[in-house]
Write a protein that holds these residues in place. Structure first.
Motif, PDB file in Angstrom:
ATOM      1  N   GLU A  84      17.681  18.280 -12.971  1.00  0.00           N
ATOM      2  CA  GLU A  84      18.908  18.577 -13.634  1.00  0.00           C
ATOM      3  C   GLU A  84      18.789  18.424 -15.101  1.00  0.00           C
ATOM      4  O   GLU A  84      18.041  17.591 -15.885  1.00  0.00           O
ATOM      5  CB  GLU A  84      19.690  17.381 -13.167  1.00  0.00           C
ATOM      6  CG  GLU A  84      21.165  17.553 -13.545  1.00  0.00           C
ATOM      7  CD  GLU A  84      22.025  16.118 -13.327  1.00  0.00           C
ATOM      8  OE1 GLU A  84      21.511  15.238 -12.546  1.00  0.00           O
ATOM      9  OE2 GLU A  84      23.240  16.025 -13.800  1.00  0.00           O
ATOM     10  N   TYR A 106      -0.254   4.841  -4.231  1.00  0.00           N
ATOM     11  CA  TYR A 106      -1.227   3.598  -4.156  1.00  0.00           C
ATOM     12  C   TYR A 106      -2.751   4.299  -4.322  1.00  0.00           C
ATOM     13  O   TYR A 106      -3.648   3.437  -4.316  1.00  0.00           O
ATOM     14  CB  TYR A 106      -1.390   2.732  -2.987  1.00  0.00           C
ATOM     15  CG  TYR A 106      -1.659   3.200  -1.486  1.00  0.00           C
ATOM     16  CD1 TYR A 106      -3.020   2.867  -1.299  1.00  0.00           C
ATOM     17  CD2 TYR A 106      -0.966   3.990  -0.796  1.00  0.00           C
ATOM     18  CE1 TYR A 106      -3.520   3.558  -0.070  1.00  0.00           C
ATOM     19  CE2 TYR A 106      -1.539   4.486   0.413  1.00  0.00           C
ATOM     20  CZ  TYR A 106      -2.725   4.130   0.850  1.00  0.00           C
ATOM     21  OH  TYR A 106      -3.320   4.750   1.868  1.00  0.00           O
ATOM     22  N   ARG A 133      16.675  14.897 -16.057  1.00  0.00           N
ATOM     23  CA  ARG A 133      16.518  14.094 -14.945  1.00  0.00           C
ATOM     24  C   ARG A 133      15.354  14.608 -14.114  1.00  0.00           C
ATOM     25  O   ARG A 133      15.410  15.754 -13.821  1.00  0.00           O
ATOM     26  CB  ARG A 133      17.752  13.951 -14.176  1.00  0.00           C
ATOM     27  CG  ARG A 133      18.601  13.420 -14.747  1.00  0.00           C
ATOM     28  CD  ARG A 133      19.754  12.844 -13.701  1.00  0.00           C
ATOM     29  NE  ARG A 133      20.974  12.431 -14.551  1.00  0.00           N
ATOM     30  CZ  ARG A 133      20.979  10.968 -14.960  1.00  0.00           C
ATOM     31  NH1 ARG A 133      20.011  10.378 -14.570  1.00  0.00           N
ATOM     32  NH2 ARG A 133      22.133  10.506 -15.543  1.00  0.00           N
ATOM     33  N   LEU A 161       0.784  -1.177   0.182  1.00  0.00           N
ATOM     34  CA  LEU A 161      -0.018   0.085  -0.277  1.00  0.00           C
ATOM     35  C   LEU A 161       0.897   1.390   0.101  1.00  0.00           C
ATOM     36  O   LEU A 161       1.185   1.910  -1.039  1.00  0.00           O
ATOM     37  CB  LEU A 161      -0.918   0.002   1.246  1.00  0.00           C
ATOM     38  CG  LEU A 161      -2.120  -1.330   0.876  1.00  0.00           C
ATOM     39  CD1 LEU A 161      -2.641  -1.276   2.446  1.00  0.00           C
ATOM     40  CD2 LEU A 161      -3.000  -0.719  -0.047  1.00  0.00           C
ATOM     41  N   ARG A 162       1.479   1.584   1.080  1.00  0.00           N
ATOM     42  CA  ARG A 162       2.254   2.746   1.267  1.00  0.00           C
ATOM     43  C   ARG A 162       3.774   2.385   0.683  1.00  0.00           C
ATOM     44  O   ARG A 162       4.581   1.712   1.389  1.00  0.00           O
ATOM     45  CB  ARG A 162       2.433   3.446   2.493  1.00  0.00           C
ATOM     46  CG  ARG A 162       1.243   4.240   2.867  1.00  0.00           C
ATOM     47  CD  ARG A 162       1.465   5.023   4.082  1.00  0.00           C
ATOM     48  NE  ARG A 162       2.810   5.390   4.401  1.00  0.00           N
ATOM     49  CZ  ARG A 162       3.401   6.520   3.997  1.00  0.00           C
ATOM     50  NH1 ARG A 162       2.385   7.368   3.203  1.00  0.00           N
ATOM     51  NH2 ARG A 162       4.613   6.885   4.080  1.00  0.00           N
ATOM     52  N   ALA A 163       4.120   2.978  -0.342  1.00  0.00           N
ATOM     53  CA  ALA A 163       5.341   2.601  -0.996  1.00  0.00           C
ATOM     54  C   ALA A 163       5.893   3.681  -1.929  1.00  0.00           C
ATOM     55  O   ALA A 163       4.921   4.438  -2.286  1.00  0.00           O
ATOM     56  CB  ALA A 163       5.452   1.163  -1.600  1.00  0.00           C
ATOM     57  N   ARG A 164       6.903   3.470  -2.494  1.00  0.00           N
ATOM     58  CA  ARG A 164       7.169   4.565  -3.446  1.00  0.00           C
ATOM     59  C   ARG A 164       6.601   3.988  -4.845  1.00  0.00           C
ATOM     60  O   ARG A 164       5.879   2.708  -4.911  1.00  0.00           O
ATOM     61  CB  ARG A 164       8.705   4.658  -3.815  1.00  0.00           C
ATOM     62  CG  ARG A 164       9.312   5.599  -2.625  1.00  0.00           C
ATOM     63  CD  ARG A 164      10.371   6.348  -3.213  1.00  0.00           C
ATOM     64  NE  ARG A 164      10.642   7.650  -2.375  1.00  0.00           N
ATOM     65  CZ  ARG A 164      11.078   8.662  -2.572  1.00  0.00           C
ATOM     66  NH1 ARG A 164      11.876   8.647  -3.832  1.00  0.00           N
ATOM     67  NH2 ARG A 164      11.318   9.652  -1.969  1.00  0.00           N
ATOM     68  N   GLY A 191      19.369  -0.105 -16.478  1.00  0.00           N
ATOM     69  CA  GLY A 191      18.492  -0.343 -15.368  1.00  0.00           C
ATOM     70  C   GLY A 191      17.639   1.426 -15.083  1.00  0.00           C
ATOM     71  O   GLY A 191      16.915   1.371 -14.393  1.00  0.00           O
ATOM     72  N   SER A 192      18.136   2.109 -16.097  1.00  0.00           N
ATOM     73  CA  SER A 192      17.497   3.573 -15.766  1.00  0.00           C
ATOM     74  C   SER A 192      16.040   3.710 -16.470  1.00  0.00           C
ATOM     75  O   SER A 192      15.938   2.995 -17.431  1.00  0.00           O
ATOM     76  CB  SER A 192      18.452   4.542 -16.501  1.00  0.00           C
ATOM     77  OG  SER A 192      18.465   4.291 -17.834  1.00  0.00           O
ATOM     78  N   PHE A 196      10.258   7.611  -7.651  1.00  0.00           N
ATOM     79  CA  PHE A 196      10.646   6.596  -7.869  1.00  0.00           C
ATOM     80  C   PHE A 196      11.923   6.219  -7.196  1.00  0.00           C
ATOM     81  O   PHE A 196      12.398   7.208  -6.690  1.00  0.00           O
ATOM     82  CB  PHE A 196      10.627   6.077  -9.429  1.00  0.00           C
ATOM     83  CG  PHE A 196      11.308   4.788  -9.773  1.00  0.00           C
ATOM     84  CD1 PHE A 196      10.896   3.684  -9.252  1.00  0.00           C
ATOM     85  CD2 PHE A 196      12.277   4.636 -10.689  1.00  0.00           C
ATOM     86  CE1 PHE A 196      11.344   2.534  -9.603  1.00  0.00           C
ATOM     87  CE2 PHE A 196      12.531   3.676 -11.244  1.00  0.00           C
ATOM     88  CZ  PHE A 196      12.369   2.250 -10.525  1.00  0.00           C
ATOM     89  N   SER A 197      12.490   4.987  -7.283  1.00  0.00           N
ATOM     90  CA  SER A 197      13.782   4.753  -6.438  1.00  0.00           C
ATOM     91  C   SER A 197      15.033   5.594  -7.162  1.00  0.00           C
ATOM     92  O   SER A 197      16.377   5.496  -6.760  1.00  0.00           O
ATOM     93  CB  SER A 197      13.999   3.512  -6.105  1.00  0.00           C
ATOM     94  OG  SER A 197      14.497   2.493  -7.477  1.00  0.00           O
ATOM     95  N   GLN A 198      14.633   5.957  -8.511  1.00  0.00           N
ATOM     96  CA  GLN A 198      15.871   6.753  -9.112  1.00  0.00           C
ATOM     97  C   GLN A 198      15.212   7.897  -9.724  1.00  0.00           C
ATOM     98  O   GLN A 198      14.080   7.675 -10.091  1.00  0.00           O
ATOM     99  CB  GLN A 198      16.513   5.828 -10.130  1.00  0.00           C
ATOM    100  CG  GLN A 198      16.836   4.372  -9.736  1.00  0.00           C
ATOM    101  CD  GLN A 198      17.061   3.501 -11.145  1.00  0.00           C
ATOM    102  OE1 GLN A 198      17.536   4.104 -11.973  1.00  0.00           O
ATOM    103  NE2 GLN A 198      16.934   2.178 -10.716  1.00  0.00           N
ATOM    104  N   ASP A 199      15.869   8.869 -10.379  1.00  0.00           N
ATOM    105  CA  ASP A 199      15.593   9.767 -11.109  1.00  0.00           C
ATOM    106  C   ASP A 199      15.320   9.221 -12.406  1.00  0.00           C
ATOM    107  O   ASP A 199      16.063   8.309 -13.159  1.00  0.00           O
ATOM    108  CB  ASP A 199      16.384  10.840 -11.379  1.00  0.00           C
ATOM    109  CG  ASP A 199      16.435  11.568  -9.900  1.00  0.00           C
ATOM    110  OD1 ASP A 199      15.543  11.384  -9.043  1.00  0.00           O
ATOM    111  OD2 ASP A 199      17.352  12.676  -9.797  1.00  0.00           O
TER     112      ASP A 199
END
Lengths: 241, 328
Positions: free
Chosen positions: B101, B188, B108, B83-86, B163-164, B113-116
């Motif tokens: 950037e 969510y 960017r 439920l609560r997550a990025r 992976g980007s 998310f976990s990365q830009d």
């Protein structure tokens, strides 16, 4: 000094194997990805988790796992005598390291490559066992942030005073100078992730004390699980379909 | 603090509790005991050939959750929906992000998310609408398109080999968002739907529900496809533009009527109330909340007060019970 009275009561009226009252609250910091307040008696700790997010320092980026960082601090008003503590003194650096290591043991870092997870814990009220309370708060905050974990790390301390093993020492008992064993375990996997002790203990009493601390950890784990379960249910039913 | 942080008076408190209890009873009928926490065992009836999806791992032959969330089963696949997550991107999602950037040939974007995320210069339409190779001049002029801290709407293109996450903005509906408010809520609460761009005509505003939990409420802009226009026609227009006084035109461009500004604020507050209560964010829910506030003649700032929060909760409970009755 007498820490356990002849009737078998401690200074704050607890039995030797009794824990202080636990209280936990999820979602204490609005802008954080996950946050929690955890109280063990008069010890109160707030934790906030940010991430997984973009790595701030590119040179620290790891291509196969997430970077976990942790910062521990104590509020100026947390202790009896109000004093300004320099940031990054030896004690807080050490505790930051301890928390980071025990959290890294349970986070599935390989699922979040090229990212970083920041954990901030601050002691709001210090009454012994801040280390354990910080770990418990950080676990709750990580679970709230939706970060995948192997298991919940929980921690509890135990000591040995007046030839009695005591669970969950408070400040007065902690500063008595006796042995203080802090244990962190993964309750489901039954693994120990943290074990610290200052002072010496004979082998057989140590085992008793540690067993007591592990029992304490399990009790904390049960409580944390209840809190999380309640929180998840609430989020789900509010959202609806 | 997250969630409901209002001082409720004596009558409001039981009303809110009752509404939430009602919601609980409604949902528990449909899906009992599916929520798990970290390290809970997920019961699997048929032992052989279970596919373990996201949020699960194996321990001594048992399926164990690694997240707090709801267990979902699709045939043999068992996974935990957090439920609560990025935000977890999926190809084709419409997202709103902020430029962090300006890098060589790319922007960017912060998208929760976990990365830009990366928006390449080559994967977006140029403002002049011409299809051509991007030159070094275009690269130098990237800041005229998007600058740092601009809010942008784009679509998820996919993951690259390294992976980007790459984005694209190949239509006039994507691009810079101006004159409005950006709201950040938990992802969510936003459901993936066919339509994420909404033009609310009666209010003259645009609503973009980004799948990443970034919600844009802004003044309506007419999306016109420059490519369709005649090239010669446009150059003429440009010439005529340059002759008229640019100052006056600029003023006209940056002016948003007061009424529309109020509508933006009202809608934004509706989103805030709904997300504070943890309700799903849909256009229908937002519109209903906006209508409720205007029928009650509430000021915009009063929408964030305790009374309106309770009213919204009660109305949502009412709506959901009606829905289940109709189904039954």
């Amino acid at each position: 000094m007498e820490y356990v009275s002849p009737e078998g009561l401690r200074l704050d009226g607890r039995r030797p194997m009794e824990m202080r009252q636990l209280r936990a609250e999820i979602g204490a910091v609005a802008k954080a990805d996950g946050s929690a307040v955890f109280e063990m008696g008069n010890t109160k700790v707030i934790a906030a988790v940010y991430g997984p997010r973009e790595v701030q320092n590119r040179s620290q980026q790891m291509n196969d796992q997430a970077l976990v960082r942790c910062e521990y601090s104590m509020a100026n008003f947390s202790t009896g005598d109000r004093r300004r503590k320099p940031k990054g003194d030896r004690r807080s650096t050490e505790i930051s390291l301890v928390i980071r290591q025990s959290m890294e043991a349970c986070i599935l870092t390989h699922l979040m490559p090229r990212s970083q997870i920041d954990i901030f814990v601050q002691v709001l009220q210090a009454d012994g066992g801040t280390r354990s309370a910080c770990i418990n708060a950080a676990t709750l905050a990580l679970a709230d942030a939706g970060i995948p974990m192997r298991d919940l790390v929980t921690s509890c301390s135990a000591g040995y005073l007046n030839t009695t093993p005591l669970l969950d020492l408070n400040y007065v008992e902690d500063s008595a100078g006796g042995p203080d064993v802090t244990v962190g375990i993964l309750s489901k996997l039954d693994n120990v992730t943290l074990l610290q002790m200052d002072a010496k203990l004979p082998m057989d009493t140590f085992e008793n004390v540690m067993q007591l601390a592990i029992e304490g950890c399990k009790a904390v784990a049960n409580y944390i699980r209840e809190v999380l379960q309640e929180n998840t249910k609430q989020l789900e039913y509010r959202r609806g379909v | 603090m997250r969630g409901i942080q209002l001082s409720l008076n004596q009558t409001q408190k039981p009303r809110l509790e009752r509404a939430l209890e009602r919601l609980e009873s409604l949902s528990s009928k449909s899906n009992p005991n599916a929520s798990v926490t970290v390290a809970d065992t997920i019961p699997v009836n048929y032992e052989d050939g279970v596919l373990k999806g996201h949020g699960t791992s194996e321990l001594d032959g048992q399926v164990v959750a690694t997240l707090c969330g709801v267990v979902e089963r699709v045939n043999k696949l068992v996974y935990v929906r957090a439920l609560r997550a990025r935000y977890k991107p999926e190809v084709g999602d419409i997202i709103v992000g902020r430029v962090m950037e300006v890098a060589p040939k790319r922007w960017r974007l912060e998208i929760n998310f976990s990365q830009d995320a990366v928006l390449m210069l080559s994967s977006m339409n140029l403002p002049d609408g011409v299809q051509r190779r991007r030159t070094a001049v275009d690269e130098l002029n990237m800041r005229t398109i998007f600058e740092e801290n601009d809010v942008i709407c784009a679509e998820v293109r996919g993951f690259q080999h390294d992976g980007s996450l790459h984005l694209q903005a190949r239509s006039q509906k994507y691009g810079k968002l101006e004159r409005g408010q950006l709201l950040t809520i938990s992802p969510y609460l936003v459901k993936r739907r066919k339509q994420h761009f909404h033009h609310l005509e009666q209010y003259g505003i645009d609503l973009v529900l980004g799948c990443n939990g970034f919600i844009w409420v802004g003044e309506h802009v007419e999306a016109k496809d420059d490519m369709v226009e005649d090239q010669a026609n446009k150059s003429e227009q440009q010439n005529s533009k340059s002759t008229s006084s640019p100052n006056l035109e600029e003023q006209e461009q940056t002016y948003t009527p007061l009424e529309i500004r109020q509508n933006i604020c009202r809608t934004a507050n509706a989103v805030r109330v709904l997300s504070n209560l943890g309700f799903n964010i849909t256009v229908e829910a937002i519109m209903e909340t906006v209508n409720l506030s205007s029928t009650l003649n509430l000021d915009i700032h009063e929408m964030l007060g305790a009374e309106f929060c309770v009213l919204t909760a009660e109305r949502e409970a009412e709506r959901r019970s009606m829905l289940t009755k109709r189904k039954g």
